[in-house]
Design an enzyme around this catalytic site. Structure first.
Site, PDB file in Angstrom:
ATOM      1  N   SER A  10      37.530 -35.125  97.014  1.00  0.00           N
ATOM      2  CA  SER A  10      37.400 -35.719  98.341  1.00  0.00           C
ATOM      3  C   SER A  10      36.015 -35.469  98.902  1.00  0.00           C
ATOM      4  O   SER A  10      35.558 -34.329  98.999  1.00  0.00           O
ATOM      5  CB  SER A  10      38.448 -35.119  99.283  1.00  0.00           C
ATOM      6  OG  SER A  10      38.127 -35.499 100.594  1.00  0.00           O
ATOM      7  N   HIS A  35      37.193 -39.870  96.271  1.00  0.00           N
ATOM      8  CA  HIS A  35      38.089 -40.130  97.406  1.00  0.00           C
ATOM      9  C   HIS A  35      37.264 -40.135  98.693  1.00  0.00           C
ATOM     10  O   HIS A  35      36.623 -39.142  99.037  1.00  0.00           O
ATOM     11  CB  HIS A  35      39.166 -39.038  97.442  1.00  0.00           C
ATOM     12  CG  HIS A  35      40.220 -39.242  98.477  1.00  0.00           C
ATOM     13  ND1 HIS A  35      41.275 -40.119  98.306  1.00  0.00           N
ATOM     14  CD2 HIS A  35      40.392 -38.670  99.700  1.00  0.00           C
ATOM     15  CE1 HIS A  35      42.054 -40.072  99.379  1.00  0.00           C
ATOM     16  NE2 HIS A  35      41.543 -39.213 100.240  1.00  0.00           N
ATOM     17  N   ASP A  37      37.228 -40.459 102.628  1.00  0.00           N
ATOM     18  CA  ASP A  37      38.077 -40.360 103.825  1.00  0.00           C
ATOM     19  C   ASP A  37      37.414 -41.031 105.020  1.00  0.00           C
ATOM     20  O   ASP A  37      36.428 -40.530 105.563  1.00  0.00           O
ATOM     21  CB  ASP A  37      38.367 -38.888 104.129  1.00  0.00           C
ATOM     22  CG  ASP A  37      39.363 -38.299 103.148  1.00  0.00           C
ATOM     23  OD1 ASP A  37      40.470 -38.859 103.041  1.00  0.00           O
ATOM     24  OD2 ASP A  37      39.041 -37.297 102.489  1.00  0.00           O
ATOM     25  N   MET A  39      37.763 -42.010 108.777  1.00  0.00           N
ATOM     26  CA  MET A  39      38.533 -41.622 109.976  1.00  0.00           C
ATOM     27  C   MET A  39      37.862 -42.182 111.212  1.00  0.00           C
ATOM     28  O   MET A  39      36.634 -42.169 111.305  1.00  0.00           O
ATOM     29  CB  MET A  39      38.587 -40.098 110.091  1.00  0.00           C
ATOM     30  CG  MET A  39      39.126 -39.399 108.868  1.00  0.00           C
ATOM     31  SD  MET A  39      39.234 -37.613 109.157  1.00  0.00           S
ATOM     32  CE  MET A  39      39.730 -37.068 107.520  1.00  0.00           C
ATOM     33  N   HIS A  68      40.495 -43.974 101.695  1.00  0.00           N
ATOM     34  CA  HIS A  68      41.702 -43.577 102.424  1.00  0.00           C
ATOM     35  C   HIS A  68      41.425 -43.805 103.905  1.00  0.00           C
ATOM     36  O   HIS A  68      40.622 -43.091 104.507  1.00  0.00           O
ATOM     37  CB  HIS A  68      41.983 -42.092 102.111  1.00  0.00           C
ATOM     38  CG  HIS A  68      43.116 -41.501 102.881  1.00  0.00           C
ATOM     39  ND1 HIS A  68      43.345 -40.137 102.921  1.00  0.00           N
ATOM     40  CD2 HIS A  68      44.107 -42.070 103.618  1.00  0.00           C
ATOM     41  CE1 HIS A  68      44.423 -39.896 103.654  1.00  0.00           C
ATOM     42  NE2 HIS A  68      44.893 -41.049 104.098  1.00  0.00           N
ATOM     43  N   MET A  70      42.137 -43.620 107.578  1.00  0.00           N
ATOM     44  CA  MET A  70      42.886 -42.985 108.669  1.00  0.00           C
ATOM     45  C   MET A  70      42.362 -43.575 109.967  1.00  0.00           C
ATOM     46  O   MET A  70      41.637 -42.950 110.735  1.00  0.00           O
ATOM     47  CB  MET A  70      42.688 -41.458 108.588  1.00  0.00           C
ATOM     48  CG  MET A  70      43.457 -40.857 107.418  1.00  0.00           C
ATOM     49  SD  MET A  70      42.801 -39.265 106.889  1.00  0.00           S
ATOM     50  CE  MET A  70      41.543 -39.835 105.738  1.00  0.00           C
ATOM     51  N   MET A 143      50.796 -37.637 101.848  1.00  0.00           N
ATOM     52  CA  MET A 143      49.984 -36.599 102.496  1.00  0.00           C
ATOM     53  C   MET A 143      50.730 -35.275 102.417  1.00  0.00           C
ATOM     54  O   MET A 143      51.891 -35.183 102.823  1.00  0.00           O
ATOM     55  CB  MET A 143      49.730 -36.933 103.970  1.00  0.00           C
ATOM     56  CG  MET A 143      48.738 -38.046 104.259  1.00  0.00           C
ATOM     57  SD  MET A 143      47.077 -37.853 103.584  1.00  0.00           S
ATOM     58  CE  MET A 143      46.549 -36.268 104.215  1.00  0.00           C
ATOM     59  N   ASP A 177      47.530 -35.652  98.535  1.00  0.00           N
ATOM     60  CA  ASP A 177      46.273 -35.386  99.240  1.00  0.00           C
ATOM     61  C   ASP A 177      46.489 -34.306 100.297  1.00  0.00           C
ATOM     62  O   ASP A 177      47.275 -34.487 101.214  1.00  0.00           O
ATOM     63  CB  ASP A 177      45.809 -36.706  99.885  1.00  0.00           C
ATOM     64  CG  ASP A 177      44.464 -36.597 100.581  1.00  0.00           C
ATOM     65  OD1 ASP A 177      43.795 -35.552 100.458  1.00  0.00           O
ATOM     66  OD2 ASP A 177      44.089 -37.576 101.256  1.00  0.00           O
TER      67      ASP A 177
HETATM   68  C1  DX5 Z   1      42.585 -34.989 104.973  1.00  0.00           C
HETATM   69  C2  DX5 Z   1      42.004 -35.888 103.921  1.00  0.00           C
HETATM   70  C3  DX5 Z   1      41.867 -35.251 102.617  1.00  0.00           C
HETATM   71  C4  DX5 Z   1      41.052 -33.983 102.599  1.00  0.00           C
HETATM   72  C5  DX5 Z   1      41.651 -33.067 101.577  1.00  0.00           C
HETATM   73  O1  DX5 Z   1      43.018 -35.698 106.039  1.00  0.00           O
HETATM   74  O2  DX5 Z   1      42.795 -37.048 103.758  1.00  0.00           O
HETATM   75  O3  DX5 Z   1      41.427 -36.158 101.629  1.00  0.00           O
HETATM   76  O4  DX5 Z   1      39.700 -34.177 102.306  1.00  0.00           O
HETATM   77  O5  DX5 Z   1      40.968 -31.872 101.616  1.00  0.00           O
HETATM   78  P1  DX5 Z   1      41.561 -30.546 100.975  1.00  0.00           P
HETATM   79  O6  DX5 Z   1      41.704 -30.792  99.517  1.00  0.00           O
HETATM   80  O7  DX5 Z   1      40.529 -29.528 101.313  1.00  0.00           O
HETATM   81  O8  DX5 Z   1      42.880 -30.272 101.636  1.00  0.00           O
HETATM   82 ZN    ZN Z   2      42.281 -38.351 102.031  1.00  0.00          ZN
END
Ligand code: DX5
Ligand code: ZN
Length: 206
Positions: A10, A35, A37, A39, A68, A70, A143, A177
């Site tokens: 990630s 990956h 993220d 947001m 991903h 969010m 999740m 994740d």
């Molecule tokens: C959290 C993200 C994840 C995050 C995971 O909301 O969707 O992808 O980066 O990080 P770790 O592996 O540190 O929990």
């Molecule tokens: Zn994620």
């Protein structure tokens, strides 16, 4: 049918000032996907990156960018993310109750691979219609922490969701994740996930 195992570091744990070199480093070390993220500060209380950063990174890598989302206004992200070079587009079921059919259609017609994610408190049954649709998602992301931040503690109760999904859909990509690392990966793999996202455990490892 066998599902292919994937490891997706990630980028939330990347050094954001060195995204390209971090991406090279991860892919050279054997990562299958990166990956990403995304947001928006509304769906989750954190703000990260959007299409412009994906576009910059795309100039430096041919890797699969597993996005991903969010975010709340999902439909608005499909076109910019395609143009930027996103590969997978995984959206949350909680923010797509009324438009998931249109969303899946749009993601596919733009050449990306649709996936659906669910938060820890969301019942697994909420994603069944999207997997069983005539035009279905191609991955479910379970999740294993509340979305928003890296470095949180894995919620083992989520393994029931993975077990149920794998039993029901033998050839589906199932991604986990949040809080995945050496002490939790076996648990998730043994119940049937095949795509592992790992942020802090990868980047904090020597
Ligand atoms: C959290 C993200 C994840 C995050 C995971 O909301 O969707 O992808 O980066 O990080 P770790 O592996 O540190 O929990
Ligand atoms: Zn994620």
């Amino acid at each position: 049918m066998e599902v292919a195992p994937k490891i997706a570091p990630s980028m939330l744990s990347f050094d954001f000032a060195n995204l390209a070199s971090e991406a090279y480093r991860m892919l050279n070390l054997g990562a299958d996907w990166l990956h990403m993220d995304i947001m928006d500060g509304h769906f989750v209380p954190n703000l990260t990156i959007g299409a412009p950063v994906i576009e910059s990174l795309r100039k430096h890598t041919m890797g699969y960018l597993d996005c991903h989302l969010m975010v709340t206004n999902l439909l608005d992200y499909v076109e910019p993310l395609t143009k930027a070079g996103g590969s997978g587009f995984t959206f949350h079921v909680e923010t797509s109750k009324n438009n998931w059919k249109e969303l899946i259609q749009k993601i596919k017609s733009h050449g990306m691979r649709p996936g659906v994610a669910l938060k820890p408190g969301t019942p697994i049954g909420d994603v069944y219609p999207l997997v069983e649709a005539e035009n279905p998602v191609e991955m479910v992301l379970v999740m294993t922490v509340e979305p928003g931040f890296g470095g949180k503690t894995f919620i083992p109760e989520m393994m029931d969701k993975v077990r149920i999904l794998r039993k029901k859909y033998p050839s589906l990509d199932i991604e986990v994740d949040g809080g995945l690392g050496p002490s939790t990966i076996d648990m998730a793999a043994s119940v049937g996930e095949n795509c592992i996202v790992a942020g802090s455990s990868v980047f904090r490892a020597p």
